[in-house]
Design a protein around this motif. Structure first.
Motif: not given
Length: 243
Positions: A12-23, A171-178
């Motif tokens: 699984a991939a866990l996505w942040d939204m603001d700043g990571t998925l969208v600017d 088993h999970c990766v988080a994608l984050e910008d802040s």
């Protein structure tokens, strides 16, 4: 090392939204400035940066301190409404985000959105994606404690585990910008990738850092999870801290 490469454990991939998925941070900053100025105050770039990645209720408290004479709930609704209006004109995707999302989807890797934005805004963003990439959304209005507390990520892992009892945080990766987002992901125990955007991220051996998602592939995430499984700490030791 060959065995790691041929036995990926990514589920699984866990996505942040603001700043990571969208600017969307420029949208938020513009909304904050307009709100503070409408109450006779001033809003600096430095003040705006203090809100990046924080829960909306926490941010509302800082805006009250800057002179906004409204209840926190009203502040959140005002800011969110402004940003949603902008999103309906243009969704500013971050480089490489949609491409990585699509490959994850094609490869059958489950994805969840883990954001401190509230449900209406998150659904507005997701509705602009061409496919149902996200299995579910964990938003700021359904958790008791916002980032940097790990509750949102722990909630996502728990929900994923309902249909896959063998799935764990490893088993999970988080994608984050802040900074708050990265702290939340690390505290939850998931493999964490920081992709700094508006603000630099302090050095931390507990995460991997990528300059961008542009050109990143599912294989890169698989390698990080495999490194965790092999006991390589940090997982960044496999791929390098930044490329």
């Amino acid at each position: 090392m060959h065995a790691l490469a041929t036995q990926p454990l990514l589920k699984a991939a866990l996505w942040d939204m603001d700043g990571t998925l969208v600017d969307t941070e420029p949208y938020w900053i513009a909304a904050e400035r307009a709100l503070v100025e409408s109450h006779g105050g001033g809003w600096s770039h430095e003040q705006a940066m203090q809100l990046v990645g924080q829960s909306l209720m926490h941010s509302a408290g800082l805006l009250q301190s800057a002179g906004v004479n409204l209840a926190k709930r009203e502040i959140v609704d005002t800011l969110s409404g402004h940003v949603i209006e902008r999103l309906r004109v243009e969704v500013p995707w971050r480089p490489g985000a949609k491409e990585l999302l699509d490959e994850l989807y094609q490869r059958g890797v489950r994805c969840a959105l883990v954001t401190m934005s509230e449900g209406p805004m998150a659904r507005e963003v997701v509705a602009n994606l061409p496919k149902p990439y996200f299995e579910f959304l964990v938003t700021g209005d359904i958790v008791n404690q916002g980032k940097p507390h790990p509750e949102a990520y722990l909630t996502a892992v728990e929900r994923l585990g309902r249909t896959d009892p063998e799935l764990t945080k490893d088993h999970c990766v988080a994608l984050e910008d802040s900074v708050p987002g990265v702290a939340a992901a690390i505290a939850s125990g998931v493999v964490t990738v920081g992709i700094p955007h508006q603000m630099p991220l302090p050095e931390d051996p507990c995460r991997t850092t990528w300059d961008t998602l542009q050109g990143r592939k599912v294989a890169d995430l698989e390698a990080l999870v495999a490194a965790r499984a092999a006991g390589i700490v940090p997982a960044a030791a496999l791929l390098g801290q930044a490329n």
